[in-house]
Write an enzyme that holds these catalytic residues in place. Structure first.
Site, mmCIF file in Angstrom:
data_model
loop_
_atom_site.group_PDB
_atom_site.id
_atom_site.type_symbol
_atom_site.label_atom_id
_atom_site.label_comp_id
_atom_site.label_asym_id
_atom_site.label_seq_id
_atom_site.Cartn_x
_atom_site.Cartn_y
_atom_site.Cartn_z
ATOM 1 C CE LYS A 53 -5.909 -5.595 -8.090
ATOM 2 N NZ LYS A 53 -4.647 -6.267 -8.440
ATOM 3 C CB SER A 305 -2.926 -12.969 -10.182
ATOM 4 O OG SER A 305 -1.571 -12.564 -10.115
HETATM 5 C C1 LIG Z 1 -3.764 -6.755 -7.662
HETATM 6 C C2 LIG Z 1 -2.989 -7.929 -8.091
HETATM 7 C C3 LIG Z 1 -2.585 -8.933 -7.185
HETATM 8 C C4 LIG Z 1 -2.831 -8.850 -5.687
HETATM 9 O O1 LIG Z 1 -4.184 -8.715 -5.345
HETATM 10 P P1 LIG Z 1 -4.603 -8.188 -3.915
HETATM 11 O O2 LIG Z 1 -6.065 -8.324 -3.851
HETATM 12 O O3 LIG Z 1 -4.158 -6.748 -3.826
HETATM 13 O O4 LIG Z 1 -3.870 -9.004 -2.901
HETATM 14 C C5 LIG Z 1 -1.936 -10.046 -7.698
HETATM 15 N N1 LIG Z 1 -1.658 -10.160 -9.003
HETATM 16 C C6 LIG Z 1 -2.011 -9.228 -9.901
HETATM 17 C C7 LIG Z 1 -1.681 -9.441 -11.328
HETATM 18 C C8 LIG Z 1 -2.695 -8.072 -9.484
HETATM 19 O O5 LIG Z 1 -3.052 -7.156 -10.385
#
Ligand SMILES: *Cc1c(COP(=O)(O)O)cnc(C)c1O
Length: 332
Positions: A53, A305
């Site tokens: 993010k 992520s």
């Molecule tokens: C926010 C987030 C997601 C999902 O992202 P989106 O853009 O809302 O689909 C996935 N993994 C992590 C660790 C996140 O913080």
């Protein structure tokens, strides 16, 4: 029609250069052997705030003029987006205000303060916090940076797709965690733009997958929010969704849903076999492969992520072979 295209993502890549980490793309020998094709992990969990993010938040902050930076940025997120915005604002000399309800645990409040953001405690729900965001925008001229449904945020997340396409042009499949869809929309736009032959699949949890329900309904719908190990994937996509719904509808080849046990399996594998601390949302791509829910036909990249999971909860999952679903923190 894809609203955020390659041009915008390439611009974001130039802007973000040196400001966020060009994260490692490592081969997983274990997953490659299981699947019969090379499997790579794109470790966004290695970003300074522990999730991708930071890319979207930093790109959004950089797109503002000095006047707007001084007045400040505001969001109601207490999770990975809140952290990212706090970090990005500090790095660019901007003011950041994070609105939270009085029910947010002290450790989360402290984490945001430690990143240099102002914390505004209002009301007793996420809705109350969001109302305060809107008031600050209206009355004090702050700029709201939402966690996913914003063109600069989507373009920032899309830079991950460019890094994947540059490092591994032979990629045939990318697995992306899916919640509000900012990540999936940006990555899919970049991948489809650079590697038209590649498929992109979104992965969510079975419990409360708002984008999946919306795609099935053909329009944004509300779903009940349920506790899940993939807490960063909780929450709706917004009934007034402007970008991510249409982009996910047009660009994703499929969406796969996982049980809580399967997500736990992903966290456990990441730690025991890959040596990586990964939160539930970050482990869904690995989990989907382990659960054999993906038809792998060539070189595959799994987007990992984030890594922000409580230590006690992580230990509970990796030390045992089962998982009790409780006390999951919520919110992006
Ligand atoms: C926010 C987030 C997601 C999902 O992202 P989106 O853009 O809302 O689909 C996935 N993994 C992590 C660790 C996140 O913080």
């Amino acid at each position: 029609m894809s609203v955020v295209g390659l041009d915008r993502i390439a611009m974001a890549q130039e802007r973000l250069s040196g400001r966020v980490r060009h994260t490692p793309l490592i081969v997983s020998n274990n997953l490659s052997a299981r699947c019969g094709f090379p499997i790579y992990l794109k470790l966004e969990s290695h970003q300074p705030t522990g999730s991708f993010k930071l890319r979207g938040a930093t790109n959004a902050v950089l797109s503002l003029n000095d006047e707007a930076k001084k007045r400040g940025l505001v969001t109601a997120s207490t999770g990975n987006h809140g952290r990212a915005l706090a970090h990005a604002a500090k790095a660019e000399g901007a003011r950041a205000v994070i609105c939270m309800s009085a029910l947010v645990p002290a450790n989360k409040v402290d984490a945001v303060k430690a990143l240099g953001a102002e914390v505004r405690i209002v009301g007793r729900s996420q809705d109350d916090a969001q109302e305060e965001v809107e008031r600050l925008v209206r009355e004090e001229g702050l700029t709201a940076i939402p966690p996913f449904d914003h063109a600069d945020v989507i373009a920032g997340q899309g830079t991950i797709g460019l890094e994947i396409a540059e490092a591994r042009p032979e990629t045939e499949l990318v697995l992306v965690p899916l919640s509000g869809g900012g990540l999936a929309a940006g990555v899919a736009a970049a991948i489809k733009g650079r590697l038209p032959q590649a498929r992109v699949i979104g992965i969510s949890m079975e419990r409360g997958a708002a984008m999946n329900e919306s795609l099935r309904a053909g329009k944004p719908v509300q779903v009940e929010e349920l506790e899940t190990l993939a807490d960063s994937l909780g929450g709706g996509i917004g009934l007034e969704n402007r970008y991510t719904f249409a982009m996910c509808r047009d660009l994703l080849d499929d969406v796969v849903l996982l049980s809580e046990e399967e997500i736990a399996g992903g966290i456990r594998h990441a730690f025991r076999t890959e040596g990586e601390i990964v939160e539930g949302a970050g482990a869904v791509g690995i989990a989907a492969l382990l659960a054999k829910k993906i038809d792998v036909r060539g070189p595959t990249v799994v987007l990992v992520s984030g890594r922000n999971i409580g230590e006690a909860r992580h230990r509970q999952i990796v030390d045992t072979d089962s998982v009790a679903i409780s006390a999951g923190a919520r919110g992006r």
